[in-house]
Design a protein around this motif. Structure first.
Motif, PDB file in Angstrom:
ATOM      1  N   GLU A   8      -1.426  -2.695  -4.194  1.00 40.52           N
ATOM      2  CA  GLU A   8      -0.907  -3.595  -5.214  1.00 40.52           C
ATOM      3  C   GLU A   8      -0.922  -5.023  -4.695  1.00 40.52           C
ATOM      4  OE1 GLU A   8       3.067  -2.178  -5.795  1.00 40.52           O
ATOM      5  OE2 GLU A   8       2.413  -0.484  -7.011  1.00 40.52           O
ATOM      6  N   LEU A  23      -3.828  -3.835  -9.356  1.00 35.95           N
ATOM      7  CA  LEU A  23      -3.666  -2.545  -8.705  1.00 35.95           C
ATOM      8  C   LEU A  23      -5.034  -1.944  -8.448  1.00 35.95           C
ATOM      9  CD1 LEU A  23      -1.982  -0.012  -7.870  1.00 35.95           C
ATOM     10  CD2 LEU A  23      -2.148   0.704 -10.262  1.00 35.95           C
ATOM     11  N   THR A  80       3.721  -7.042  -9.927  1.00 36.59           N
ATOM     12  CA  THR A  80       2.384  -6.624  -9.533  1.00 36.59           C
ATOM     13  C   THR A  80       1.381  -7.222 -10.500  1.00 36.59           C
ATOM     14  OG1 THR A  80       3.221  -4.576  -8.586  1.00 36.59           O
ATOM     15  CG2 THR A  80       0.890  -4.620  -9.166  1.00 36.59           C
ATOM     16  N   ALA A  87      -2.654  -6.005 -14.361  1.00 36.94           N
ATOM     17  CA  ALA A  87      -1.411  -5.771 -15.088  1.00 36.94           C
ATOM     18  C   ALA A  87      -1.525  -6.357 -16.488  1.00 36.94           C
ATOM     19  CB  ALA A  87      -0.239  -6.392 -14.344  1.00 36.94           C
ATOM     20  N   TYR A 115      -2.789   3.580  -3.387  1.00 32.24           N
ATOM     21  CA  TYR A 115      -2.555   2.511  -4.350  1.00 32.24           C
ATOM     22  C   TYR A 115      -2.326   1.220  -3.565  1.00 32.24           C
ATOM     23  CZ  TYR A 115      -1.949   5.621  -8.361  1.00 32.24           C
ATOM     24  OH  TYR A 115      -2.154   6.518  -9.383  1.00 32.24           O
ATOM     25  N   THR A 158       0.850  -1.181   0.000  1.00 32.18           N
ATOM     26  CA  THR A 158       0.000   0.000   0.000  1.00 32.18           C
ATOM     27  C   THR A 158       0.890   1.238   0.000  1.00 32.18           C
ATOM     28  OG1 THR A 158      -1.664  -1.194   1.284  1.00 32.18           O
ATOM     29  CG2 THR A 158      -1.851   1.207   1.223  1.00 32.18           C
ATOM     30  N   ASP A 192       0.842  -8.301  -5.262  1.00 26.30           N
ATOM     31  CA  ASP A 192       2.085  -8.748  -5.877  1.00 26.30           C
ATOM     32  C   ASP A 192       2.240 -10.256  -5.759  1.00 26.30           C
ATOM     33  OD1 ASP A 192       2.853  -6.010  -6.245  1.00 26.30           O
ATOM     34  OD2 ASP A 192       3.452  -5.952  -4.142  1.00 26.30           O
TER      35      ASP A 192
END
Length: 145
Positions: A26, A38, A35, A55, A24, A14, A28
């Motif tokens: 993410e 998102l 990533t 992504a 934001y 974060t 991952d």
């Protein structure tokens, strides 16, 4: 610092983007160091809605349902925290937004008394606690929450 998913293969990062006035989040893939998803949660402008982006251009990746559910629960919590004040009455939302823009969400103790006096004159008493909490993270008595 990333927060790992219980299975250890995924993590949540974060960050706050000042130019975007948004959080934001993410998702991952730890092993692949990339990533996958998102989420963008604007926290200043009630007119901007949260969004989720996947992504692109990095190949397919299957995300387990439990991981995606965990990520979306984190996004939902961030929306509640960052945007909860936007569900108040429109006139209170306008006051909070103006205060957040003017004071950047923080107010020094020495500047609090005149601002609090103005708010007490302009905002109904029942709404004062919400305004103080969401504009400054303080209670109506000025204490930091």
């Amino acid at each position: 610092m990333p927060v790992p998913h219980p299975d250890g293969d995924y993590a949540l990062t974060t960050l706050y983007s000042v130019p975007d006035d948004a959080w934001y989040l993410e998702l991952d893939h730890v092993g692949g160091q990339r990533t996958l998803v998102l989420a963008i949660v604007p926290d200043e402008d009630p007119g901007r809605e949260p969004t989720v982006c996947f992504a692109a251009g990095k190949g397919d990746h299957d995300i387990p349902y439990t991981v995606m559910r965990w990520f979306m629960d984190q996004v939902e919590a961030e929306i509640r925290t960052s945007r909860g004040w936007m569900t108040l009455r429109p006139e209170i939302v306008a006051v909070i937004r103006d205060l957040r823009q003017e004071h950047m969400g923080v107010i020094a103790d020495e500047h609090l008394p005149p601002v609090l006096a103005e708010l007490r004159a302009a905002v109904p008493g029942a709404d004062l606690a919400d305004v103080m909490l969401h504009a400054f993270g303080r209670g109506p008595d000025g204490r930091i929450l």
